[in-house]
Design an enzyme around this catalytic site. Structure first.
Site, short mmCIF file in Angstrom:
data_model
loop_
_atom_site.label_atom_id
_atom_site.label_comp_id
_atom_site.label_asym_id
_atom_site.label_seq_id
_atom_site.Cartn_x
_atom_site.Cartn_y
_atom_site.Cartn_z
N CYS A 72 0.86 -1.19 0.00
CA CYS A 72 0.00 0.00 0.00
C CYS A 72 0.90 1.24 0.00
O CYS A 72 2.10 1.14 -0.27
CB CYS A 72 -0.94 -0.01 1.19
N ALA A 73 0.35 2.39 0.30
CA ALA A 73 1.14 3.62 0.23
C ALA A 73 2.17 3.71 1.34
O ALA A 73 3.34 4.03 1.09
CB ALA A 73 0.22 4.84 0.27
#
Length: 376
Positions: A72-73
């Site tokens: 994810c980020a």
């Protein structure tokens, strides 16, 4: 409790071309712009918000005993998805520590060669950004070229090799990432070099990187002659190391050429770019090995995980070196400019010393893909 994989572990897998399956749970627009890539990387995108009510959207695409790395980020959402998948019987799930934020900062050192004087040349591959930096080591000294802002990595590497960083060099004023050259020189007591034609607005002292002004590192001479090579910037200057290696900065890449527009002067600088590529470089030995400051495609990584090519071969196959007609060259360059790097003007201001953003802001400014090249 889900298991994690570090960026270092993932980078080794990418460089070694090990089969790797990634589930990226960022929004599709973020994924489409920038993702983890590799010759043996297989990647699926399923946004996190689609999985809030359960992992159904991905469960049918994956086997429960497959090894899956979730990205994810920043590392939070991937951990939650990993735990949800484990609850549903997936047995081999990992989340990437720190997410794409950490991936964008990882540097993977690769040895390029032993040098004639007894030293060595290393390339630091920033897999998440396409940046390439270098360390030339000779006797008890080292020079770092086009350093990224994560200076501790170079300091640790020099310490492992038992050498002191005496010189840091930027081939030009960077616009796509924040240079660590000046900070690294301050940390190590070294000298920071920058081409004076790129330094007209800088707010700090530097040593001019100019033709006929060689830099010696231990037994190795880094020649800065006769390679004033404008085009990406007006000051761009290439380096020859050990009479074998041509560090081209952002002028020439393995599969593309540099863009001339990041200071807003494409029409002015495209002629300089052509002269450098078609005259200055053409006059050099075909056997020089080009070592660029960036790469754009994962295919540019060789079996060792390094990016390099013989310049004579590039004159045969690099599309940007095949356009002899000056008008056609100008048209090719100006019509194929990619989107400009995120916050490129603020990055230039930071590299001039006019801005000094907090560390977290610097990380945000750099997020995204490399966009230094023109692809014909």
């Amino acid at each position: 409790m889900s298991q994690s994989v570090t960026t270092d572990e993932l980078a080794k897998r990418v460089v070694n071309r090990e089969e790797t399956l990634i589930l990226d749970v960022r929004n599709t627009d973020e994924f489409d712009e920038w993702k983890i890539e590799g010759g043996s990387v297989h990647i699926i995108n399923e946004p996190y918000f689609n999985l809030l009510d359960g992992i159904g959207p991905v469960a049918e695409k994956l086997n429960k005993d497959q090894e899956i790395i979730i990205v994810c980020a920043k590392g939070g959402s991937s951990k939650m998805v990993a735990e949800m998948m484990e609850e549903e019987g997936f047995t081999n799930v990992y989340d990437l520590e720190g997410g794409m934020k950490a991936w964008s900062e990882h540097l993977e050192p690769v040895k390029i060669a032993d040098l004639h004087g007894g030293g060595s040349l290393y390339q630091f591959v920033r897999l998440g950004k396409g940046c390439l930096s270098y360390m030339a080591v000779s006797e008890n000294e080292a020079a770092v070229i086009d350093a990224n802002r994560m200076t501790a990595i170079y300091e640790r590497f020099a310490e492992e090799k038992g050498v002191t960083i005496t010189h840091t060099i930027d081939t030009h004023l960077h616009a796509d990432h924040i240079s660590g050259g000046r900070q690294l020189a301050e940390n190590t007591g070294g000298t920071y070099h920058l081409p004076p034609k790129d330094a007209g607005e800088v707010t700090f002292d530097y040593a001019p990187l100019e033709e006929d002004n060689d830099i010696t590192v231990g037994n190795t001479t880094i020649q800065v002659q006769p390679l004033y090579s404008p085009g990406h910037t007006i000051g761009s200057t290439s380096l020859i190391i050990d009479d074998q290696y041509l560090l081209t900065g952002d002028i020439l890449f393995v599969k593309s050429i540099g863009r001339p527009d990041l200071a807003g002067k494409a029409d002015d600088w495209v002629g300089d770019l052509r002269e450098t590529l078609y005259d200055r470089y053409k006059a050099l030995s075909d056997d020089l090995i080009v070592l660029p400051a960036h790469y754009s495609f994962v295919e540019e990584l060789d079996e060792k995980g390094s990016v390099k090519a013989r310049i004579g071969d590039l004159y045969q196959r690099n599309p940007g070196l095949q356009v002899e007609d000056e008008r056609e060259f100008r048209k090719m360059v100006t019509e194929n400019l990619p989107p400009q790097p995120n916050e490129h003007e603020n990055i230039r201001q930071t590299n001039m010393g006019k801005m000094n953003p907090e560390n977290e802001k610097q990380r945000e400014m750099e997020i995204g893909p490399n966009r230094c090249a023109v692809h014909g």
